[in-house]
Design a protein around this motif. Sequence first.
Motif, PDB file in Angstrom:
ATOM      1  N   GLN A  48      53.788  21.281-102.451  1.00  0.00           N
ATOM      2  CA  GLN A  48      54.640  21.245-101.261  1.00  0.00           C
ATOM      3  C   GLN A  48      55.762  20.227-101.422  1.00  0.00           C
ATOM      4  OE1 GLN A  48      53.936  20.552 -96.433  1.00  0.00           O
ATOM      5  NE2 GLN A  48      52.340  20.013 -97.884  1.00  0.00           N
ATOM      6  N   PHE A  49      55.455  19.101-102.085  1.00  0.00           N
ATOM      7  CA  PHE A  49      56.420  18.020-102.283  1.00  0.00           C
ATOM      8  C   PHE A  49      56.413  17.567-103.742  1.00  0.00           C
ATOM      9  CE2 PHE A  49      55.046  17.508 -97.800  1.00  0.00           C
ATOM     10  CZ  PHE A  49      56.279  17.738 -97.185  1.00  0.00           C
ATOM     11  N   GLU A  50      57.397  16.777-104.117  1.00  0.00           N
ATOM     12  CA  GLU A  50      57.453  16.184-105.456  1.00  0.00           C
ATOM     13  C   GLU A  50      56.162  15.406-105.688  1.00  0.00           C
ATOM     14  OE1 GLU A  50      59.070  15.300-109.195  1.00  0.00           O
ATOM     15  OE2 GLU A  50      59.883  16.633-107.640  1.00  0.00           O
ATOM     16  N   PRO A  51      55.394  15.746-106.746  1.00  0.00           N
ATOM     17  CA  PRO A  51      54.087  15.104-106.940  1.00  0.00           C
ATOM     18  C   PRO A  51      54.186  13.615-107.247  1.00  0.00           C
ATOM     19  CG  PRO A  51      54.237  17.171-108.161  1.00  0.00           C
ATOM     20  CD  PRO A  51      55.623  16.843-107.696  1.00  0.00           C
ATOM     21  N   ARG A  52      53.103  12.931-106.975  1.00  0.00           N
ATOM     22  CA  ARG A  52      52.990  11.502-107.293  1.00  0.00           C
ATOM     23  C   ARG A  52      52.331  11.343-108.661  1.00  0.00           C
ATOM     24  NH1 ARG A  52      53.033   8.085-102.643  1.00  0.00           N
ATOM     25  NH2 ARG A  52      51.773   6.560-103.793  1.00  0.00           N
ATOM     26  N   GLY A  53      52.801  10.384-109.439  1.00  0.00           N
ATOM     27  CA  GLY A  53      52.174  10.091-110.720  1.00  0.00           C
ATOM     28  C   GLY A  53      52.335  11.231-111.706  1.00  0.00           C
ATOM     29  N   GLU A  54      51.410  11.313-112.649  1.00  0.00           N
ATOM     30  CA  GLU A  54      51.429  12.349-113.678  1.00  0.00           C
ATOM     31  C   GLU A  54      50.852  13.631-113.095  1.00  0.00           C
ATOM     32  OE1 GLU A  54      52.462  13.793-117.425  1.00  0.00           O
ATOM     33  OE2 GLU A  54      52.831  11.777-116.617  1.00  0.00           O
ATOM     34  N   TYR A  55      51.704  14.643-112.930  1.00  0.00           N
ATOM     35  CA  TYR A  55      51.272  15.887-112.306  1.00  0.00           C
ATOM     36  C   TYR A  55      50.565  16.784-113.319  1.00  0.00           C
ATOM     37  CZ  TYR A  55      51.567  20.591-110.280  1.00  0.00           C
ATOM     38  OH  TYR A  55      51.278  21.861-109.828  1.00  0.00           O
TER      39      TYR A  55
END
Length: 462
Positions: A48-55
């Motif tokens: 849904q949104f830009e992922p956090r950390g290593e996606y």
Amino acid sequence: MDGEVRVNPYLSGNFAPVHSEDDYDLVVKGEIPKGLRGTLYRTGPNPQFEPRGEYHWFAGDGMIHAFHVEDGKVSYRNRYVRTPKWRLENEAGRALFGSFGNPMATDPSALGKDSGVGNTNIVHHAGRLLALEEGHMPFEMKPRTLDSKGYVEAYRGRTTAHPKIDPKTGEMVWFGYGIGEAPFGTGISYGVTDAAGEVVRRDDFQAPYSSMIHDFLVTENHALFPVLPLTGSLERAMGGLPAFAWEPDKGSHVAVMRRDADVASIRWFNAPPCYVFHPMNAWEEDGKILADVFRYDSAPLFPNADGSPGRKSAARMVRWTFDLAGNSDAIKEEAIDDLDGEFPRFDERYAGLAYRHGWYAADPTGAKTIKQNAIAHLDHATGKRQVYALSGGDMTSEPVFTPRSDTAEEGDGWLTAVVWRAAENRSDFLVFDALDVAKGPIGVAELPRRVPFGFHGNWVAD
């Protein structure tokens, strides 16, 4: 190079998410058979949104894509699986969770909160449409509208994305892994949901180590649980190393249990290190269990335990034999196909039984990637293989078999698949004669936009 921006390949091209929820009537080319009536449901990760950390590709929010077929016409609808994670992030207007709920990449406001995504499989059983992933309970969706209803609490904990439905009893047989007080536990659950949708069994046992057990095998009388050396470790994750990683020194182990027995009766079989995401089918024959699986030499898409990149590996179909009457706990293995492939399917009226026909997404190029550019049919009785190869960079999803009728001969029916058209950056819904895949699709329904690469789908007849 200073200033270089590294793009995650699983957030670009046709892996990239689509953010609109749409309803379309599709343009049909060729003929969609009048006898094909129902819905192909597909799911996959769609952040849904830009992922956090290593996606990681396996960790994106689930999105359901439904292709409804009736009287030769096809309509399309897609909706997010609105899990508690999706709703929490939607309210915040940003990502809050790291991949797989990794606490090192999770916003403090979301620590300890539910991180389910429902992105791996979509199964219909006992009147319920269930969005599944292997870290949480089944999440119910409304079949026609794709509205989100919520978790089915009767399962009491995490369950597989790959349950098996017994064609004789109507039971849904399932499991869960990583069971325990702390994350990445070594416990495995075995569960049964009866034909009416009631959970009637859930028993736990211990594995030799914490493993990502993506799928399992079920025969008429047995359940088999592959514990393969793609390991999970909270300690590793808290140290900044991969939560899931390849550790071949731990070897491969498969637990075999009678379905009518207690978990204490489990017998362990062993094999050299390998990985299997998906079996095709398994059955019993002359005191043995035979299982057709797509086997990798090492787990793709995951690094080594020290964080170094894993090596490229493609899967090929092999037959595992478990001699239940013998003294050896070694798994016998023989190659039955020499084409790289994934996402095997078959006529599931023969689930857990001896069968003849199988289909899968294939890669004749030998590129050892998860991008599949062909659809294959294998006749186990004759050994004959048919292949329909895509061109121009087009890629296929998992092909799904639908019988012509409840009483049709095995394999008599249609194969449906969703194909990404690379040059036009959009997708098509394809229908094949299941036993004549090589001649190409008999009907095509064109989407005005693309369906991102995903995982699994199932056909639900009207």
